[in-house]
Design an enzyme around this catalytic site. Structure first.
Site, PDB file in Angstrom:
ATOM      1  N   CYS A   1       0.850  -0.927  -0.495  1.00  0.00           N
ATOM      2  CA  CYS A   1      -0.169   0.070  -0.242  1.00  0.00           C
ATOM      3  C   CYS A   1       0.263   1.126   0.096  1.00  0.00           C
ATOM      4  CB  CYS A   1      -1.001  -0.260   0.881  1.00  0.00           C
ATOM      5  SG  CYS A   1      -1.992   0.573   1.297  1.00  0.00           S
TER       6      CYS A   1
ATOM      7  N   HIS B   1      -3.457  -4.648   0.775  1.00  0.00           N
ATOM      8  CA  HIS B   1      -3.362  -5.827   2.237  1.00  0.00           C
ATOM      9  C   HIS B   1      -2.911  -6.685   2.352  1.00  0.00           C
ATOM     10  CE1 HIS B   1      -2.350  -1.456   3.414  1.00  0.00           C
ATOM     11  NE2 HIS B   1      -3.284  -1.294   3.252  1.00  0.00           N
TER      12      HIS B   1
ATOM     13  N   GLU C   1      -1.789  -8.353   4.702  1.00  0.00           N
ATOM     14  CA  GLU C   1      -1.558  -8.464   5.608  1.00  0.00           C
ATOM     15  C   GLU C   1      -2.259  -8.612   7.166  1.00  0.00           C
ATOM     16  OE1 GLU C   1      -0.919  -4.045   5.942  1.00  0.00           O
ATOM     17  OE2 GLU C   1      -1.094  -5.150   4.892  1.00  0.00           O
TER      18      GLU C   1
END
Length: 228
Positions: free
Chosen positions: A86, A175, A177
């Site tokens: 990001c 994203h 994660e």
């Protein structure tokens, strides 16, 4: 050693940490927003640069971004494997000569589908990942593929979702994660409170399968690259 660069206290590494734990590779997190000093990138196995609420161009209010950009530039020159997520991907694009639009017409929020192109489907970062795959988005800005880079993925709303630079260097707009606690915390940043968590929970199994594969692939690719 892997280095996780955290740009924002509300954007931690989430699901990346258990994958690094299971890989057996040593790692540490660096709070760039707290002015922690950066190591020599040549000493590192790989680098993951995380996201943040700020934008690439917000250096006046967030001067640590200048140091992060300098570190990314040094990592590129050193040939250190790097994954930008990001804001991290936007910083990578900017450092490599790409354009980051802020605000962007390509904003996305919540669970979204991302399509791999033919090159992306064959790229080792996305080994074992279907197309389209389910991921999580929360961005108002977007990047272009920098000069010398290769587009790997796009979405209906955002034409550049992932790119590769020569060597083991990747930028992604999404994203991989995040986990439930992170999404829940991010919902609270909106007024009135958003509810991206319910959509995340509904798609969590698909999200985890794709996201964990991408992150585990990067860990493996970085470790192999540093041995060659």
């Amino acid at each position: 050693m892997f280095l996780i660069v955290q740009n924002d206290p509300l954007c931690p590494a989430g699901g990346l940490l258990p994958l690094l734990d299971s890989s057996g590779h040593p790692y540490r997190s660096l709070a760039a927003f707290a002015a922690e000093p950066f190591p020599d990138p040549e000493s590192l196995t790989g680098i993951v640069v995380l996201g943040g609420e700020m934008g690439v161009h917000d250096t006046a209010g967030h001067p640590h971004l200048v140091r992060v950009l300098d570190f990314i530039d040094a990592a590129l020159k050193a040939g250190t494997p790097l994954l930008g997520i990001c804001l991290g991907g936007q910083l990578l694009s900017h450092a490599a000569g790409g354009v980051v639009s802020s605000p962007s017409p390509h904003r996305e929020m919540g669970i979204c589908g991302v399509d791999l192109n033919a090159t992306g489907s064959g790229d080792p970062l996305f080994a074992g990942v279907p197309t389209p795959f389910v991921t999580f988005q929360l961005h108002n800005d977007s990047f272009t593929v920098p000069p010398g880079g290769t587009l790997l993925a796009s979405s209906a709303a955002c034409p550049a979702q992932a790119f590769r630079l020569p060597g083991c260097v990747y930028g992604v707009q999404f994203h991989p994660e995040v986990d439930r606690p992170i999404v829940d915390q991010w919902d609270g940043l909106f007024t009135p409170r958003a509810d991206y968590l319910s959509g995340f929970i509904a798609a969590e199994a698909e999200f985890n399968a794709a996201s964990h594969a991408i992150l585990a692939n990067f860990i493996s690719l970085a470790a192999t690259a540093r041995l060659s």
